[in-house]
Motif scaffolding. Structure first.
Motif, PDB file in Angstrom:
ATOM      1  N   SER A  32       0.770  -1.285   0.057  1.00 17.32           N
ATOM      2  CA  SER A  32       0.121   0.091   0.000  1.00 17.32           C
ATOM      3  C   SER A  32       0.957   1.203   0.224  1.00 17.32           C
ATOM      4  CB  SER A  32      -0.977  -0.006   1.064  1.00 17.32           C
ATOM      5  OG  SER A  32      -0.123  -0.069   2.340  1.00 17.32           O
ATOM      6  N   THR A  33       0.140   2.537  -0.197  1.00 20.63           N
ATOM      7  CA  THR A  33       1.094   3.794  -0.282  1.00 20.63           C
ATOM      8  C   THR A  33       1.474   3.925   0.966  1.00 20.63           C
ATOM      9  OG1 THR A  33      -1.063   4.758  -0.023  1.00 20.63           O
ATOM     10  CG2 THR A  33      -0.057   4.509  -2.503  1.00 20.63           C
ATOM     11  N   ASP A  34       1.152   3.257   2.171  1.00 27.00           N
ATOM     12  CA  ASP A  34       1.713   3.756   3.275  1.00 27.00           C
ATOM     13  C   ASP A  34       2.719   2.882   3.800  1.00 27.00           C
ATOM     14  OD1 ASP A  34       0.203   1.518   4.139  1.00 27.00           O
ATOM     15  OD2 ASP A  34      -1.361   2.557   5.486  1.00 27.00           O
ATOM     16  N   GLN A  36       2.729  -0.704   4.127  1.00 25.36           N
ATOM     17  CA  GLN A  36       2.190  -1.697   4.299  1.00 25.36           C
ATOM     18  C   GLN A  36       2.226  -2.680   3.399  1.00 25.36           C
ATOM     19  OE1 GLN A  36       2.285  -2.218   7.984  1.00 25.36           O
ATOM     20  NE2 GLN A  36       3.011  -0.111   7.629  1.00 25.36           N
ATOM     21  N   TYR A  38       0.498  -6.770   2.409  1.00 25.18           N
ATOM     22  CA  TYR A  38      -0.947  -7.575   2.492  1.00 25.18           C
ATOM     23  C   TYR A  38      -0.866  -8.596   1.474  1.00 25.18           C
ATOM     24  CZ  TYR A  38      -2.096  -3.245   4.950  1.00 25.18           C
ATOM     25  OH  TYR A  38      -2.043  -2.170   5.784  1.00 25.18           O
ATOM     26  N   MET A  62      -6.063  -5.657   3.105  1.00 23.77           N
ATOM     27  CA  MET A  62      -5.580  -4.098   3.023  1.00 23.77           C
ATOM     28  C   MET A  62      -6.720  -3.041   3.591  1.00 23.77           C
ATOM     29  SD  MET A  62      -4.341  -1.773  -0.165  1.00 23.77           S
ATOM     30  CE  MET A  62      -6.158  -1.241  -0.630  1.00 23.77           C
ATOM     31  N   ASN A  65      -7.377  -3.397   7.186  1.00 25.84           N
ATOM     32  CA  ASN A  65      -6.404  -2.777   8.210  1.00 25.84           C
ATOM     33  C   ASN A  65      -6.096  -1.403   8.023  1.00 25.84           C
ATOM     34  OD1 ASN A  65      -4.593  -5.103   9.720  1.00 25.84           O
ATOM     35  ND2 ASN A  65      -5.239  -6.025   7.676  1.00 25.84           N
ATOM     36  N   SER A  67      -5.631   0.684   5.248  1.00 30.09           N
ATOM     37  CA  SER A  67      -4.969   1.169   4.081  1.00 30.09           C
ATOM     38  C   SER A  67      -6.045   1.524   2.904  1.00 30.09           C
ATOM     39  CB  SER A  67      -3.974   0.572   3.719  1.00 30.09           C
ATOM     40  OG  SER A  67      -2.776   0.511   4.719  1.00 30.09           O
ATOM     41  N   ARG A  68      -5.862   2.363   2.119  1.00 32.39           N
ATOM     42  CA  ARG A  68      -6.890   2.725   1.129  1.00 32.39           C
ATOM     43  C   ARG A  68      -6.421   2.827  -0.214  1.00 32.39           C
ATOM     44  NH1 ARG A  68      -9.907   1.073   4.498  1.00 32.39           N
ATOM     45  NH2 ARG A  68     -11.573   1.754   5.334  1.00 32.39           N
ATOM     46  N   GLU A  69      -4.924   2.590  -0.510  1.00 29.91           N
ATOM     47  CA  GLU A  69      -4.446   2.841  -1.829  1.00 29.91           C
ATOM     48  C   GLU A  69      -3.383   1.849  -2.161  1.00 29.91           C
ATOM     49  OE1 GLU A  69      -2.592   6.415  -4.767  1.00 29.91           O
ATOM     50  OE2 GLU A  69      -3.309   6.890  -2.782  1.00 29.91           O
TER      51      GLU A  69
END
Length: 132
Positions: A32-34, A36, A38, A62, A65, A67-69
């Motif tokens: 993800s863009t943060d 993380q 998955y 994702m 947990n 995250s969205r992107e």
């Protein structure tokens, strides 16, 4: 995570797939863009349309947990042909990606080819269409 670690995780995810009908195991990993990671694997069902693809499982993890992107996604399957996301998964990826999000297609030996979501789903319909 190094690419070699992602490839090892993809193999592990494939080994955990539940595919008693097709015998076709697929694994996926999303970053993800943060930052993380998955994991997902395909999960079949006797009522065939109710199965879950590896990509969909990783997207669900994702979202669950927080995250969205999607920054990038890896998909691994067996065989000589490229195992790219199915049409439904391309749309699911599109929901949480941008046109340049990379989809890395892997085989058990490693990375085979990289596409963007725009390559796999050109002129797609997505969230931005609904915000106009």
């Amino acid at each position: 995570m190094k690419q070699s670690e992602i490839i090892a995780q993809l193999r592990e995810n494939m080994s955990r797939a539940y595919a008693p009908y097709s015998k076709f195991h697929v694994g996926s990993v999303i970053r993800s863009t943060d930052g993380q990671y998955y994991n997902g694997c395909n999960v079949e069902n006797a009522a065939y349309p109710l199965g879950v693809c590896a990509e969909g499982g990783a997207i669900s993890a994702m979202i669950q947990n927080g995250s969205r992107e999607i920054a990038e996604i890896y998909v691994m399957g067996d065989g000589d042909a490229l195992v790219t996301p199915c049409g439904g998964c391309r749309q699911k990826i599109r929901e949480f990606a941008n046109a340049n999000t990379q989809i890395h297609i892997c085989g058990p030996e490693g990375l085979r080819k990289t596409f963007t979501i725009e390559d796999l789903l050109p002129f797609s319909f997505g969230p931005d269409n609904l915000n106009k």
